[in-house]
Design an enzyme around this catalytic site. Structure first.
Site, PDB file in Angstrom:
ATOM      1  N   TYR A 199       0.780  -1.248  -0.057  1.00 32.84           N
ATOM      2  CA  TYR A 199       0.012  -0.051   0.081  1.00 32.84           C
ATOM      3  C   TYR A 199       0.836   1.320   0.015  1.00 32.84           C
ATOM      4  O   TYR A 199       1.481   1.668   1.090  1.00 32.84           O
ATOM      5  CB  TYR A 199      -0.802  -0.040   1.273  1.00 32.84           C
ATOM      6  CG  TYR A 199      -1.590   1.286   1.300  1.00 32.84           C
ATOM      7  CD1 TYR A 199      -2.676   1.643   0.252  1.00 32.84           C
ATOM      8  CD2 TYR A 199      -1.679   1.923   2.359  1.00 32.84           C
ATOM      9  CE1 TYR A 199      -3.318   2.865   0.390  1.00 32.84           C
ATOM     10  CE2 TYR A 199      -2.578   3.185   2.699  1.00 32.84           C
ATOM     11  CZ  TYR A 199      -3.244   3.478   1.612  1.00 32.84           C
ATOM     12  OH  TYR A 199      -4.064   4.904   1.828  1.00 32.84           O
ATOM     13  N   HIS A 226     -12.276   1.623  -4.619  1.00 34.27           N
ATOM     14  CA  HIS A 226     -11.311   0.552  -5.231  1.00 34.27           C
ATOM     15  C   HIS A 226     -12.163  -0.483  -5.738  1.00 34.27           C
ATOM     16  O   HIS A 226     -12.833  -1.204  -4.855  1.00 34.27           O
ATOM     17  CB  HIS A 226     -10.081   0.412  -4.733  1.00 34.27           C
ATOM     18  CG  HIS A 226      -9.136   1.265  -4.334  1.00 34.27           C
ATOM     19  ND1 HIS A 226      -8.088   1.659  -4.930  1.00 34.27           N
ATOM     20  CD2 HIS A 226      -9.117   2.404  -3.289  1.00 34.27           C
ATOM     21  CE1 HIS A 226      -7.351   2.565  -4.512  1.00 34.27           C
ATOM     22  NE2 HIS A 226      -8.071   2.998  -3.522  1.00 34.27           N
ATOM     23  N   ASP A 272      -2.108  -1.388  -3.957  1.00 34.44           N
ATOM     24  CA  ASP A 272      -2.518   0.016  -4.111  1.00 34.44           C
ATOM     25  C   ASP A 272      -1.051   0.948  -4.296  1.00 34.44           C
ATOM     26  O   ASP A 272      -0.800   1.354  -3.277  1.00 34.44           O
ATOM     27  CB  ASP A 272      -3.458   0.391  -3.212  1.00 34.44           C
ATOM     28  CG  ASP A 272      -3.953   1.998  -3.408  1.00 34.44           C
ATOM     29  OD1 ASP A 272      -3.415   2.400  -4.555  1.00 34.44           O
ATOM     30  OD2 ASP A 272      -4.577   2.564  -2.836  1.00 34.44           O
TER      31      ASP A 272
END
Lengths: 271, 271
Positions: free
Chosen positions: A110, A261, A155
């Site tokens: 992330y 998302h 991500d």
DNA sequence: GCCTTGGCCG
DNA sequence: CGGCCAAGGC
């Protein structure tokens, strides 16, 4: 394609506790072997393990954080061998984890969002993001000589290509699509010897998004998306990839209390 | 009893926006002529008028407040004539309203809870509560000579009788059941010439509760309730009361996202 | 917009 | 426990 491919999914879930029902339904519907989550927004001990156990994902590697920030997790139908993650985050956030599952090295990331102002001198968060990206290039190039099948997902908060955003021109000065970020991301990817699965399948003229802001009145109608979520494979994993299996699961951006998302998946032959 | 009695309900709803569905269902099920709400916790302009219009309650008198505090409302199937409320609240909170509906004077009150420490010198909120109670005695005694049918309802935040709490002994020093409060409430009621409908129907040996704390593990099993919500009638209204119609609607303390208060109703012949 | 937390209130 | 709000983050 082999009869039993290895399917991996990645999803920024924006609170795994709130969206445990969504994740359960996703796992039932898509049945990946492994799901990598970002922004779980809970402490390790608060992870809703039961929701995953109930649907057959009994192996969990959870890296939580307090304060409602960040946090990543890997859940799997198969045993997980924990690996030492790369020390990418200078702030000590819960952003990086690595594991070996079914012969694949899985890296779940992330990446810092980077705040609003795309200037590292004015904005510490942007400086941290660039620093994280530079670390990725360094740390994964050191790993590149080890040619075991390696998949990096997560991500990454950068939309590298022109058609990874709804308007290249309008987003050039918007954090996630500035040249400083897109170039640093490409450099990190190449330094690690990774291929970008989405762009191996789809040509650069194809718009691809995995994230749509909550702030839009109608995210689907305005479709001002960005491709922030990625699946990368090194040479060895690329040789096993079933490119056609790559999928952005749009349906999960809608429905009951969706994350901003969509989940993304890809399949590989087993090594 | 007349064929078309006048039925009034009172309910501390603890956020009318969150619980608009509950109120709609309640109105469909119990069909009172008038519903008085307390703790609507919204500004006047944020009142969910549509939810009430949809089920036939097209007349609204709303006194909202910002900051998510207090707020009272009267909704009715019949036209509402707004009356000047008694100036009971020295803090200017949205706690008191008065109206005439179908020949009845309706007074809707959300009395200050009073904080934790039952000492007016240490606790300003308790001082405010006692002050409010003293104002009630003063203001309603001034009104008592006007003998039109008058009904006072609301969350008075005092359980006056021994059997208005689950344990008289254990609550004597707990705000809502201290002698200072129960005596002041009885004095206010008598000064206004009001009868306590619940206790006119049920003898003093009967336990009666309208509120159960959210904090109990199982509110129904432990049943540690208090009677904080009241319906009072003056002489003229008492002569019209159908005492047997008095009801504490326990079911609404349960179900989907319940308020910690149950609604209470009583019916009257029309004047 | 939609999460989180932490404080105030009851 | 569960409303409200105000911040902070993305």
């Amino acid at each position: 394609m082999a009869l039993h491919p290895f399917k991996i999914s990645t999803w920024n879930i924006n609170s795994v506790r709130l969206r445990a029902p969504n994740v359960q339904q996703f796992l039932k519907a898509e049945a990946p072997d492994v799901l990598c989550l970002q922004e779980i927004k809970c402490q390790t001990g608060e992870f809703p393990a039961k929701a995953f156990n109930e649907v057959g994902y009994t192996h969990h590697q959870v890296l939580g954080q307090g304060g409602g920030h960040h946090g990543v997790a890997i859940v799997s139908r198969h045993p997980i061998e924990t690996l030492e993650p790369q020390p990418l985050c200078r702030e000590g956030h819960a952003r990086v984890q690595a594991a070996r599952i079914e012969g694949f090295e899985i890296h779940n990331i992330y990446l810092p969002a980077g705040g609003d102002v795309p200037d590292p001198d004015e904005n510490d968060k942007f400086a941290h993001k660039l620093d994280f990206l530079a670390s990725m290039a360094r740390d994964y190039s050191a790993l590149a000589s080890d040619a075991s099948p390696r998949i990096l997902v997560g991500d990454l908060n950068v939309a590298p290509h022109e058609n990874d955003v709804w308007s290249h021109k309008q987003l050039l000065k918007i954090v996630s699509h500035t040249p400083a970020e897109t170039e640093a991301l490409e450099k990190a990817r190449e330094a690690g010897g990774f291929f970008d699965i989405a762009r191996e399948l789809h040509d650069d003229g194809q718009k691809l998004y995995t994230w749509w802001s909550y702030r839009a009145k109608d995210w689907a109608a305005s479709n001002r998306g960005r491709r922030l979520d990625h699946i990368w494979a090194n040479d060895a994993a690329m040789g096993l990839a079933d490119l056609d299996s790559y999928s952005i699961h749009l349906a999960w951006r809608g429905g009951w209390k969706p994350s901003d998302h969509a989940p993304v998946s890809s399949s590989f032959q087993r090594p």
